[in-house]
Design a protein around this motif. Structure first.
Motif, PDB file in Angstrom:
ATOM      1  N   LEU A 114     131.602  29.627  30.935  1.00  0.00           N
ATOM      2  CA  LEU A 114     132.140  30.848  30.323  1.00  0.00           C
ATOM      3  C   LEU A 114     131.912  30.834  28.810  1.00  0.00           C
ATOM      4  CD1 LEU A 114     135.423  31.167  32.409  1.00  0.00           C
ATOM      5  CD2 LEU A 114     133.514  32.779  32.431  1.00  0.00           C
ATOM      6  N   SER A 115     132.108  29.674  28.197  1.00  0.00           N
ATOM      7  CA  SER A 115     131.903  29.541  26.757  1.00  0.00           C
ATOM      8  C   SER A 115     130.437  29.734  26.383  1.00  0.00           C
ATOM      9  CB  SER A 115     132.389  28.156  26.294  1.00  0.00           C
ATOM     10  OG  SER A 115     131.981  27.893  24.983  1.00  0.00           O
ATOM     11  N   ILE A 116     129.558  29.115  27.160  1.00  0.00           N
ATOM     12  CA  ILE A 116     128.118  29.212  26.903  1.00  0.00           C
ATOM     13  C   ILE A 116     127.636  30.654  27.080  1.00  0.00           C
ATOM     14  CG2 ILE A 116     125.879  28.627  27.928  1.00  0.00           C
ATOM     15  CD1 ILE A 116     126.831  26.458  26.138  1.00  0.00           C
ATOM     16  N   ALA A 117     128.108  31.307  28.140  1.00  0.00           N
ATOM     17  CA  ALA A 117     127.724  32.700  28.403  1.00  0.00           C
ATOM     18  C   ALA A 117     128.146  33.587  27.243  1.00  0.00           C
ATOM     19  CB  ALA A 117     128.338  33.182  29.709  1.00  0.00           C
ATOM     20  N   GLU A 118     129.350  33.317  26.726  1.00  0.00           N
ATOM     21  CA  GLU A 118     129.871  34.089  25.595  1.00  0.00           C
ATOM     22  C   GLU A 118     128.978  33.900  24.369  1.00  0.00           C
ATOM     23  OE1 GLU A 118     132.608  36.934  25.012  1.00  0.00           O
ATOM     24  OE2 GLU A 118     132.763  35.571  26.715  1.00  0.00           O
ATOM     25  N   THR A 119     128.627  32.654  24.089  1.00  0.00           N
ATOM     26  CA  THR A 119     127.802  32.334  22.923  1.00  0.00           C
ATOM     27  C   THR A 119     126.416  32.964  23.022  1.00  0.00           C
ATOM     28  OG1 THR A 119     128.948  30.226  22.674  1.00  0.00           O
ATOM     29  CG2 THR A 119     126.857  30.437  21.546  1.00  0.00           C
ATOM     30  N   ALA A 120     125.830  32.925  24.220  1.00  0.00           N
ATOM     31  CA  ALA A 120     124.470  33.439  24.413  1.00  0.00           C
ATOM     32  C   ALA A 120     124.441  34.948  24.631  1.00  0.00           C
ATOM     33  CB  ALA A 120     123.812  32.732  25.607  1.00  0.00           C
ATOM     34  N   GLY A 121     125.616  35.562  24.795  1.00  0.00           N
ATOM     35  CA  GLY A 121     125.673  36.990  25.086  1.00  0.00           C
ATOM     36  C   GLY A 121     125.217  37.313  26.493  1.00  0.00           C
TER      37      GLY A 121
END
Length: 213
Positions: free
Chosen positions: A183-190
């Motif tokens: 979830l954090s990675i998805a948020e960072t990568a958009g």
């Protein structure tokens, strides 16, 4: 009106000598992280392969980021997939003769983008893999391989990030850890996250889900 990340209509798929599998219509907007739930044999991985352009449906249409996948030639589909779709499979599928950083550089160059070493270093640091950048896959632990697969899948900041059973065979603590990381990675990568799973433990983290029967 915003273009949805995923929209499908009347999808079905048929394996030889089997009855056709019919899938619900799917509509996912940007940032609407979604679960595909279902028991083994319900067609989750088949649907994932169709949405990712790895398989062609028997009937119906798949639009990813406004692009009808059936209108693309094989080479155009490969290019589109490398630019807009990231995959996290249960196995990392890293090339054994390349180091971790070389695997990720390859993913960047295959998408037609310029290799960006600083971005690669940043992602590896975020995933606590910066000390392993020159290691080969057989020198990485299972957990490190899992994070390496995530690093490779997000390097091109895909619109859609597909994870196939990412918490399979994990205990509760590691399930929570991997989910928070995704979830954090998805948020960072958009990126918009789409997870296929039969793991009921992660349902409360998602407001949108589709149940395959």
């Amino acid at each position: 009106m915003n273009t949805p990340i995923v929209s499908t209509t009347q999808l079905s798929f048929q394996y030889p000598n089997s009855a056709p599998i019919e899938f619900p219509d799917i509509y996912i907007e940007k940032g609407q992280h979604t679960l595909l739930l279902g028991d083994s044999g319900s067609g989750k991985t088949t649907l994932l392969n169709i949405l990712g352009g790895l398989s062609r449906p028997e009937t119906g249409q798949v639009n990813i980021y406004g692009q009808n996948l059936s209108l693309l030639s094989t080479s155009k589909l490969d290019q589109f997939r490398s630019q807009y779709i990231g995959f996290i499979f249960q196995e990392a599928h890293l090339l054994k003769n390349l180091t971790l950083v070389e695997n990720i550089k390859l993913a960047q160059s295959l998408s037609g983008k310029k290799v960006d070493v600083s971005t690669i270093e940043l992602i590896l640091k975020q995933l606590q893999l910066d000390q392993k950048s020159n290691a080969y896959p057989n020198e990485l632990s299972r957990g490190q391989l899992q994070r390496a697969a995530i690093a490779r899948s997000i390097i091109n900041k895909p619109a859609l990030l597909i994870a196939d059973e990412p918490t399979a065979a994990l205990d509760d603590n590691n399930t929570h850890r991997v989910l928070e990381l995704l979830l954090s990675i998805a948020e960072t990568a958009g990126s918009t996250l789409l997870i296929t799973t039969h793991d009921k433990r992660i349902k409360e983290q998602f407001s949108k889900m589709y149940l395959l029967k």
